[in-house]
Design a protein around this motif. Structure first.
Motif, PDB file in Angstrom:
ATOM      1  N   GLU A 131      15.683   6.679  -2.103  1.00 53.16           N
ATOM      2  CA  GLU A 131      16.516   7.753  -2.352  1.00 53.16           C
ATOM      3  C   GLU A 131      15.953   9.045  -1.866  1.00 53.16           C
ATOM      4  O   GLU A 131      14.837   9.679  -2.346  1.00 53.16           O
ATOM      5  CB  GLU A 131      16.728   8.057  -3.855  1.00 53.16           C
ATOM      6  CG  GLU A 131      17.037   6.720  -4.575  1.00 53.16           C
ATOM      7  CD  GLU A 131      18.384   6.072  -4.115  1.00 53.16           C
ATOM      8  OE1 GLU A 131      19.391   6.902  -4.093  1.00 53.16           O
ATOM      9  OE2 GLU A 131      18.885   5.064  -4.037  1.00 53.16           O
ATOM     10  N   THR A 143      21.248  19.260   1.879  1.00 55.82           N
ATOM     11  CA  THR A 143      22.163  18.471   1.897  1.00 55.82           C
ATOM     12  C   THR A 143      22.453  17.515   0.961  1.00 55.82           C
ATOM     13  O   THR A 143      21.687  17.609  -0.290  1.00 55.82           O
ATOM     14  CB  THR A 143      21.148  17.464   2.955  1.00 55.82           C
ATOM     15  OG1 THR A 143      20.212  16.895   2.317  1.00 55.82           O
ATOM     16  CG2 THR A 143      20.908  18.028   4.323  1.00 55.82           C
ATOM     17  N   PRO A 145      22.190  14.297  -1.792  1.00 54.83           N
ATOM     18  CA  PRO A 145      21.459  13.114  -1.816  1.00 54.83           C
ATOM     19  C   PRO A 145      21.930  12.015  -1.035  1.00 54.83           C
ATOM     20  O   PRO A 145      22.890  11.602  -0.898  1.00 54.83           O
ATOM     21  CB  PRO A 145      21.294  12.891  -3.438  1.00 54.83           C
ATOM     22  CG  PRO A 145      22.378  13.529  -3.850  1.00 54.83           C
ATOM     23  CD  PRO A 145      22.843  14.760  -2.975  1.00 54.83           C
ATOM     24  N   ARG A 146      20.931  11.020  -0.819  1.00 61.29           N
ATOM     25  CA  ARG A 146      21.188   9.890   0.016  1.00 61.29           C
ATOM     26  C   ARG A 146      20.724   8.803  -0.546  1.00 61.29           C
ATOM     27  O   ARG A 146      19.514   9.047  -0.921  1.00 61.29           O
ATOM     28  CB  ARG A 146      20.725  10.217   1.679  1.00 61.29           C
ATOM     29  CG  ARG A 146      21.605  10.680   2.398  1.00 61.29           C
ATOM     30  CD  ARG A 146      21.227  10.784   3.925  1.00 61.29           C
ATOM     31  NE  ARG A 146      19.750  11.168   4.259  1.00 61.29           N
ATOM     32  CZ  ARG A 146      19.200  10.823   5.178  1.00 61.29           C
ATOM     33  NH1 ARG A 146      19.549   9.760   5.898  1.00 61.29           N
ATOM     34  NH2 ARG A 146      17.871  11.335   5.346  1.00 61.29           N
ATOM     35  N   SER A 147      21.506   7.686  -0.528  1.00 59.96           N
ATOM     36  CA  SER A 147      20.944   6.299  -1.309  1.00 59.96           C
ATOM     37  C   SER A 147      20.643   5.402  -0.290  1.00 59.96           C
ATOM     38  O   SER A 147      21.341   5.305   1.006  1.00 59.96           O
ATOM     39  CB  SER A 147      22.018   5.795  -2.177  1.00 59.96           C
ATOM     40  OG  SER A 147      22.000   6.606  -3.228  1.00 59.96           O
ATOM     41  N   ALA A 149      18.222   5.079   2.176  1.00 61.73           N
ATOM     42  CA  ALA A 149      17.960   5.522   3.631  1.00 61.73           C
ATOM     43  C   ALA A 149      16.438   5.300   3.909  1.00 61.73           C
ATOM     44  O   ALA A 149      15.475   5.284   2.855  1.00 61.73           O
ATOM     45  CB  ALA A 149      18.043   7.217   3.325  1.00 61.73           C
ATOM     46  N   SER A 153      13.231   8.681   7.672  1.00 58.55           N
ATOM     47  CA  SER A 153      14.002   9.654   8.111  1.00 58.55           C
ATOM     48  C   SER A 153      14.355  11.192   7.347  1.00 58.55           C
ATOM     49  O   SER A 153      14.871  12.008   8.000  1.00 58.55           O
ATOM     50  CB  SER A 153      15.681   8.916   7.682  1.00 58.55           C
ATOM     51  OG  SER A 153      15.801   9.018   6.262  1.00 58.55           O
ATOM     52  N   VAL A 157      15.297  15.347   8.780  1.00 61.82           N
ATOM     53  CA  VAL A 157      16.585  15.937   8.202  1.00 61.82           C
ATOM     54  C   VAL A 157      16.634  17.523   9.132  1.00 61.82           C
ATOM     55  O   VAL A 157      15.520  18.096   8.654  1.00 61.82           O
ATOM     56  CB  VAL A 157      16.489  16.241   6.641  1.00 61.82           C
ATOM     57  CG1 VAL A 157      17.326  17.272   6.326  1.00 61.82           C
ATOM     58  CG2 VAL A 157      16.763  14.678   6.272  1.00 61.82           C
ATOM     59  N   CYS A 167      10.862  18.193   3.067  1.00 65.31           N
ATOM     60  CA  CYS A 167      12.058  16.960   2.627  1.00 65.31           C
ATOM     61  C   CYS A 167      11.226  15.723   2.235  1.00 65.31           C
ATOM     62  O   CYS A 167      11.688  14.962   1.395  1.00 65.31           O
ATOM     63  CB  CYS A 167      13.277  16.765   3.827  1.00 65.31           C
ATOM     64  SG  CYS A 167      14.178  15.419   3.235  1.00 65.31           S
ATOM     65  N   THR A 171      10.973  13.800  -1.143  1.00 64.50           N
ATOM     66  CA  THR A 171      11.101  12.382  -1.305  1.00 64.50           C
ATOM     67  C   THR A 171       9.952  11.518  -1.981  1.00 64.50           C
ATOM     68  O   THR A 171      10.464  10.891  -2.781  1.00 64.50           O
ATOM     69  CB  THR A 171      11.513  11.795   0.275  1.00 64.50           C
ATOM     70  OG1 THR A 171      12.770  12.435   0.701  1.00 64.50           O
ATOM     71  CG2 THR A 171      11.778  10.171   0.137  1.00 64.50           C
TER      72      THR A 171
END
Length: 507
Positions: A131, A143, A145-147, A149, A153, A157, A167, A171
């Protein structure tokens, strides 16, 4: 980023020497090597003279991208080390990544225990699905949040040449629940310069490496680049060694992490052996200062030196390396729970990892090779029962495009007592796993099938038992009965004092 220029400015990176060097394709080149430089700098305990050398050329990144919702500080110190494969500036000639976006395909978290005598570096596989929390863009926006991923990466960002270390730090904090006290980014050129300044690093290859292993698109083995066995590398050859993936083990990034950990251990040992005196460390200080981009908390020489001094009593045997507990999830890597949770909990409590490979809980929360939990009950009297696979020999073939799947299954079979005669890639892809057995092998083949529910039993005239893994095995979730198991626990892992020829690859 800001850079202060003063005494002790950096010098150019060394190239190393040796015939047979081939520059591999730049697309996808992993800057997995350069992180060793940062760990080395953090492990050097110097004297006051080092202040001027380190203060000369230190770059910092802004703290405005750090999450406002961070874990509380705990015992010990945590330093995140990120390798940048940027091809900008002096890195271009050394084979960094393509394009103008800063990339990072390796990272580890270095935990220095509060007793000042133990340290653990935990590597994060680049393809781990995680995540990624909100991260700040260059224009100030955040940004969503991204699941699910990929871990690497996070560094891209914002799409800038310098990457986004804040970032990646966000994480890691979200993943581990550990507060990252400092973050360090290292580049290609600095790594090459350091390995030259130290006079080369002793490494070991489990087999011969040819030009085609460095550049799979060559279409032929080519000349010998690295002979099998111990040798010393520096500059460009050191980069080639730690970037090498194809032709060794199962060809995966997991196997490469093992060799990078061995390289880092050998580098630390080499510096310690040279002695902690000005004449030995001056070239290293000059090579190191220009290679680091650090958070503001480490942006001055006295802060770097203070952290280094906190590690002066960490013995080589107590400088440990682990990999985040993982399993394959299709073509990617997933975090194994609860093993990873137990590891992070131990570090939050500042507990050192157990050095026992069997019989007691290790860093991934398992006991021994089978990964069975310790229920605290005493073992039954009498000799232990033989593992189910004892006396059964199997050859394992990967019938999918998922790298490393054969080694993954082979590791589980060995843990259950089977003898694995070898691993290979099947000539064609398979949707379903097949257990082929020769004359007189049906009963033994049925034992193999128990570990691969849904597999087809297939009689054949060929002797022995051959397991061909299908897409069903690659895609099967690990939750519930019958799912592909996690790889064996890291056990005692590696220390900086270990033999550089031991445990060099996965698969």
């Amino acid at each position: 980023m800001t850079r202060s220029h003063g005494a002790g400015a950096a010098h150019g990176g060394g190239q190393g020497s040796g015939a047979g060097h081939v520059r591999g394709p730049r697309r996808g080149v992993r800057m997995t090597a350069a992180t060793t430089l940062a760990l080395l700098v953090l492990l050097i305990a110097g004297a006051g003279w080092l202040y001027l050398q380190l203060n000369g050329d230190i770059t910092t990144f802004g703290a405005d991208g750090l999450s406002p919702d961070r874990p509380a500080a705990g015992a010990g110190s945590n330093v995140l080390v990120i390798g940048s494969d940027s091809r900008a500036g002096r890195n271009r000639r050394l084979g960094g990544g393509e394009g103008d976006v800063g990339r990072s395909d390796t990272a580890f978290l270095l935990h220095v225990h509060g007793d000042g005598r133990h340290a653990l570096a935990v590597s994060f596989p680049r393809d781990t699905l995680v995540e990624i929390p909100p991260c700040r863009l260059p224009d100030g926006r955040w940004t969503p949040p991204r699941s699910a991923a990929m871990f690497n990466s996070a560094f891209t960002v914002g799409g800038t040449t310098k990457g986004n270390p804040a970032c990646t730090q966000n994480t890691v904090e979200a993943l581990t629940g550990l507060r990252v006290d400092h973050t360090v980014v290292v580049d290609f050129a600095g790594f090459a310069a350091l390995t030259t300044a130290v006079g080369g690093v002793p490494v070991c290859l489990p087999q011969d490496v040819h030009e085609g292993d460095l550049n799979p698109h060559l279409g032929a083995p080519g000349k010998l680049v690295f002979p099998r066995g111990p040798q010393t590398v520096s500059g460009q050859r050191a980069l080639d060694y730690v970037r090498l993936r194809h032709g060794l083990g199962d060809g995966s990034d997991i196997g490469r992490i093992k060799r990078q950990q061995a390289f880092t251990a050998a580098l630390v040992k080499k510096v310690r052996a040279r002695g902690m005196n000005p004449s030995a460390l001056l070239p290293l200080a000059r090579a190191a200062t220009a290679a680091l981009t650090v958070d503001p908390g480490l942006g001055t020489a006295d802060r770097l030196l203070a952290f280094a001094l906190s590690m002066k009593d960490v013995d080589l045997h107590d400088t440990k390396f682990r990999t985040l507990p993982w399993r394959y999830q299709g073509a990617r890597v997933a975090v194994v729970h609860p093993a990873a949770d137990e590891l992070w909990a131990a570090l939050r409590a500042d507990r050192t990892v157990d050095d026992q490979a069997t019989g007691s809980t290790n860093s991934t929360g398992s006991t021994g090779r089978s990964g069975a939990p310790d229920d605290g009950k005493a073992a039954a009297t009498g000799p232990p029962a033989a593992p189910p696979g004892t006396g059964i020999a199997v050859t394992v073939h990967n019938g999918t495009t998922v790298s490393g799947l054969a080694a993954h299954a082979a590791a589980e079979l060995r843990a259950a007592g089977f003898t694995v005669l070898g691993t290979a890639t099947a000539g064609q892809q398979h949707a379903t796993t097949v257990v082929a057995y020769g004359p007189g092998q049906q009963d033994r083949a049925q034992t193999v099938v128990q570990y691969f529910p849904g597999a087809l039993l297939q009689p054949t005239a060929a002797p022995g038992i051959a397991l061909t893994l299908g897409r069903d095995y690659a895609d099967r979730p690990t939750t519930g009965a019958g799912g592909p198991p996690a790889p064996p626990a890291d056990g005692a892992g590696r220390s900086a004092a270990d033999d550089p020829c031991a445990d060099l690859s996965y698969g």
